[in-house]
Design a protein around this motif. Structure first.
Motif, short mmCIF file in Angstrom:
data_model
loop_
_atom_site.label_atom_id
_atom_site.label_comp_id
_atom_site.label_asym_id
_atom_site.label_seq_id
_atom_site.Cartn_x
_atom_site.Cartn_y
_atom_site.Cartn_z
N ARG A 219 -1.53 11.62 -2.07
CA ARG A 219 -2.70 10.65 -1.69
C ARG A 219 -1.53 9.26 -1.96
NH1 ARG A 219 -7.88 9.12 -4.80
NH2 ARG A 219 -8.68 7.70 -2.68
N ASP A 220 -2.04 8.45 -0.86
CA ASP A 220 -1.60 6.66 -1.94
C ASP A 220 -1.63 6.16 -2.51
OD1 ASP A 220 -1.53 4.27 -1.63
OD2 ASP A 220 -1.97 4.03 0.43
N GLY A 221 -0.49 6.30 -3.30
CA GLY A 221 -0.30 5.30 -4.75
C GLY A 221 -1.59 4.54 -5.75
N ILE B 148 6.48 -0.64 -9.61
CA ILE B 148 7.14 0.67 -10.50
C ILE B 148 6.87 2.39 -9.41
CG2 ILE B 148 5.51 3.43 -11.54
CD1 ILE B 148 4.84 0.54 -13.40
N GLY B 149 5.83 2.07 -7.68
CA GLY B 149 5.81 2.58 -6.47
C GLY B 149 6.29 2.18 -5.68
N GLY B 150 6.74 1.14 -5.22
CA GLY B 150 6.65 0.45 -4.01
C GLY B 150 7.43 1.15 -3.48
N GLN B 151 8.74 1.44 -3.65
CA GLN B 151 9.81 2.42 -3.01
C GLN B 151 9.02 3.35 -2.37
OE1 GLN B 151 12.59 1.44 -1.72
NE2 GLN B 151 12.57 3.30 -1.00
N LEU B 152 8.81 4.24 -3.04
CA LEU B 152 8.12 5.27 -3.32
C LEU B 152 7.14 5.52 -1.92
CD1 LEU B 152 8.07 8.74 -3.73
CD2 LEU B 152 6.06 8.15 -5.62
N VAL C 268 3.89 2.39 3.72
CA VAL C 268 3.71 0.92 3.75
C VAL C 268 5.47 1.32 4.83
CG1 VAL C 268 2.37 -0.06 2.77
CG2 VAL C 268 4.99 0.30 1.67
N LYS C 269 5.93 -0.25 5.11
CA LYS C 269 7.08 -0.22 5.83
C LYS C 269 8.19 -1.35 5.08
CE LYS C 269 6.24 0.99 10.67
NZ LYS C 269 6.14 0.48 11.87
N THR C 270 7.46 -2.20 4.32
CA THR C 270 7.92 -3.12 3.31
C THR C 270 7.18 -3.41 2.40
OG1 THR C 270 6.63 -5.77 4.46
CG2 THR C 270 8.45 -3.96 5.85
N PHE C 271 7.33 -4.30 1.56
CA PHE C 271 7.30 -4.80 0.00
C PHE C 271 5.52 -5.59 0.10
CE2 PHE C 271 9.63 -1.90 -1.56
CZ PHE C 271 9.26 -1.95 -2.95
N ASP C 272 5.78 -5.90 1.68
CA ASP C 272 5.11 -7.41 1.97
C ASP C 272 3.07 -6.66 2.23
OD1 ASP C 272 3.59 -9.63 2.48
OD2 ASP C 272 4.87 -9.51 4.95
#
Length: 627
Positions: free
Chosen positions: A478-480, A611-615, A622-626
């Motif tokens: 699930r979406d973290g 912590i979990g953005g890249q995952l 998501v495609k970016t951190f934005d």
């Protein structure tokens, strides 16, 4: 272990798909039980094929074909499959099979004679069918075994005791004609006035709308209507909770007798009458034309007065029937007779109860569901639990501890060798130990396979795969951000009463989610697990439930059942309350999706990204951190 044997069970859709599946599950259950009793440790997969006109399928991969229960002998499709099987020298056996229209017998007598003579073994469901078969094969030497409607021979036990219930279950399979409806209405109203509780149950989609209309004729609270159609196991539970049943479907009357409940049958044909004669219920069977309310009321009174005597008669007749003769022929055909260990080895009595219930490769091992907590694992569990061939109780919670003990055991190499235990022996010991927790629940559920859902199963997949080499694993992701938002609302504590570290704040929750998901993904690429782990997304499950559950069922080798979408209708009152109990008692909803947008502060979002953005990116959320 022997080579895999494949059996194809043929069913016919014009009986109504639920009936076809009922027969199929009884066949599987009883055949695997027979193999267990004979100590035959073989790998056998049994596939259901519901015959469709002009539909082609791969027949040559099967070692045996079963013509299933029902009026099948005279169908063109059966004859076509018979000719195809003959080209590949595939043996065919009939199992509790019958005839449809007698016109078919006269029209196709030559083809039917050829089919019946070529069958490797013939069993039929009643004496009327046997007489037809005998006339077609004439005096040629052919053994023909008369069994019964297979639903009567299911392994349900019958308790000889007076039932104190006041519930009468009325099972209807289609719209009643005007005369029958009028008499039903009078009888039900009088029974309600006498204090009985009446439950109207639709047996198929066609009957659902009619039952709702019919039920609106009554105002009493003692009458209830079941709005969804029932699986075989659920229908058995409804029957078990009742004093007696009144049925417009022959198979349900047979099923009622099988679980030890008297029935009143309103029949459209003569098929139920021979069965009623067997068990002494002739006066409880009525044609639509002869039916009147007084007969139903008299039958109810007679059942009340002779309840235990009726059950004794049902039990006596049931015990006189057996599938053993036809199943012995089947194991001979499959070349398994030499594997029968019953007369060649001595079974240790202390271990006899631990022998697996089923001997198909897929039935020997549990199916494990897991994922980070608050990821939707409970929703998947209850949906699969609604499948008639599967059962799943609340979280066992013991498996992580058993896994730790298993690892410790394997580290005691010299001690284990002193006891002459190899690693395979240790695996067998733990398999028996873990399976022991499920056995009674599986028997009670009358399902073939157990699903164990504990979120952290995905952290111990390697250990579980060693213990159960054929186990399947389903990892729910699930979406973290939604997971973290939900976790911090949980009042989860350890054995000492302290809050678990990962429910204390968003940062900890993000770290926990990333750790669980990363380990599960990494382990699923291990050679031992690579083909046995399926990863699904919670968001896909709630948006496309039918498609995702079909994918799951294909993965674990089970046929589609519409019951999985009616999971909220399944009685799970025996379960203790869990964190998601209230949510999964409702129909599917999507309001829990993207809850993080309202609940996470900007600082929470930044902490999660670190912590979990890249995952999130790797999983496609998501495609970016934005964000």
């Amino acid at each position: 272990m022997s080579e895999l044997k494949k059996i194809l069970y043929l069913g016919v859709s014009d009986l109504g798909k639920s009936n076809v599946e009922w027969y199929y599950y009884v066949f599987k259950e009883s055949f695997y039980r027979f193999l267990q009793d004979k100590r035959i440790n073989a790998q056998i997969n049994i596939d259901l094929y519901i015959i469709q006109e002009n539909y082609d399928f791969d027949i040559e991969k099967y070692d045996l074909i079963i013509i299933g229960s029902g009026p099948y002998f005279g169908l063109n499709e059966i004859l076509n499959i018979y000719h195809r099987a003959a080209n590949f020298n595939i043996p065919i056996v009939s199992w509790c099979t019958g005839f449809g229209s007698t016109d078919k017998i006269e029209e196709q007598s030559n083809e039917l004679s050829e089919l019946l003579l070529d069958l490797n073994a013939v069993s039929v469901r009643d004496y009327k069918t046997k007489n037809h078969v005998v006339s077609l094969v004439e005096s040629r030497n052919k053994d023909i075994w008369t069994l019964a409607n297979p639903l009567f021979l299911s392994r349900d036990s019958i308790e000889i005791q007076k039932n104190e219930s006041e519930d009468i279950l009325v099972n209807i399979d289609q719209q009643l004609d005007e005369h029958t409806e009028e008499q039903f209405e009078i009888a039900i109203q009088i029974l309600l006035n006498k204090g009985y509780l009446i439950t109207l149950n639709p047996l198929n989609l066609k009957a659902r709308k009619y039952i709702k209309f019919f039920g609106e004729k009554f105002t009493e609270d003692r009458l209830s209507i079941i709005e969804e159609t029932s699986s075989l196991n659920r229908l058995k539970r409804l029957i078990n909770q009742s004093l007696l049943t009144i049925n417009t479907d022959n198979d349900v009357s047979v099923l009622s007798a099988s679980v030890g409940k008297p029935f009143i049958s309103i029949c459209k044909d003569d098929n139920i009458k021979e069965f009623a004669d067997y068990i002494g219920f002739q006066k409880l069977v009525h044609s639509n034309e002869q039916l009147h309310a007084g007969l139903i009321l008299q039958n109810v009174d007679d059942i009340q007065s002779n309840y235990c005597q009726m059950l004794k008669q049902i039990k006596k007749v049931k015990n006189s029937y057996s599938f053993d003769t036809i199943y012995e022929e089947m194991i001979n055909i499959l070349g398994l007779k030499e594997m029968c260990k019953e007369s060649r080895i001595e079974i240790n009595e202390s271990l006899a109860g631990s022998i697996p219930e089923h001997y198909s490769g897929k039935e020997e091992s549990p199916i494990f569901v897991g994922g980070a907590g608050r990821s939707g694992t409970t929703l998947l569990r209850v949906m699969l639990n609604a499948h008639p061939n599967l059962c799943s109780g609340p979280e066992l919670k013991l498996l992580p501890m058993i896994s730790d003990l298993y690892n410790q055991t394997n580290q005691l190499t010299s001690i284990m060798h002193s006891y002459h235990l190899e690693k395979s022996d240790i695996n067998d010991i733990y398999a028996t130990f873990v399976s022991g927790f499920f056995r009674k629940f599986k028997n009670w559920s009358k399902a073939d396979r157990i699903i164990e859902k504990t979120p952290h199963n995905v952290l111990i997949m390697k250990e579980l795969a060693n213990i159960f080499p054929k186990a399947k694993f389903i990892h729910v992701v699930r979406d973290g951000r939604d997971v973290a938002s939900s976790l911090v609302e949980m009042n989860w504590r350890d054995f000492q009463g302290k809050p678990l570290w990962y429910v204390q704040n968003i940062k900890n929750a993000a770290k926990y989610w990333a750790q669980v998901v990363n380990k599960a993904i990494n382990d699923s690429n291990h050679p031992q697990l690579r083909d046995n782990v399926l990863t699904i997304k919670y968001e896909d499950l709630i948006n496309q439930p039918e498609q995702i559950i079909q994918t799951v069922l294909n993965f674990i080798g089970e046929p589609w059942s519409p019951e999985v979408l009616n999971y909220d209708q399944v009685d799970r009152g025996y379960e203790p309350e869990e964190s998601s109990t209230k949510q999964v008692s409702k129909k599917l909803y999507t309001k829990s999706k993207n809850r993080w947008e309202k609940q996470l502060s900007q600082q929470d979002k930044e902490n999660f990204k670190q912590i979990g953005g890249q995952l999130l990116v790797e999983l496609g959320y998501v495609k970016t951190f934005d964000w």
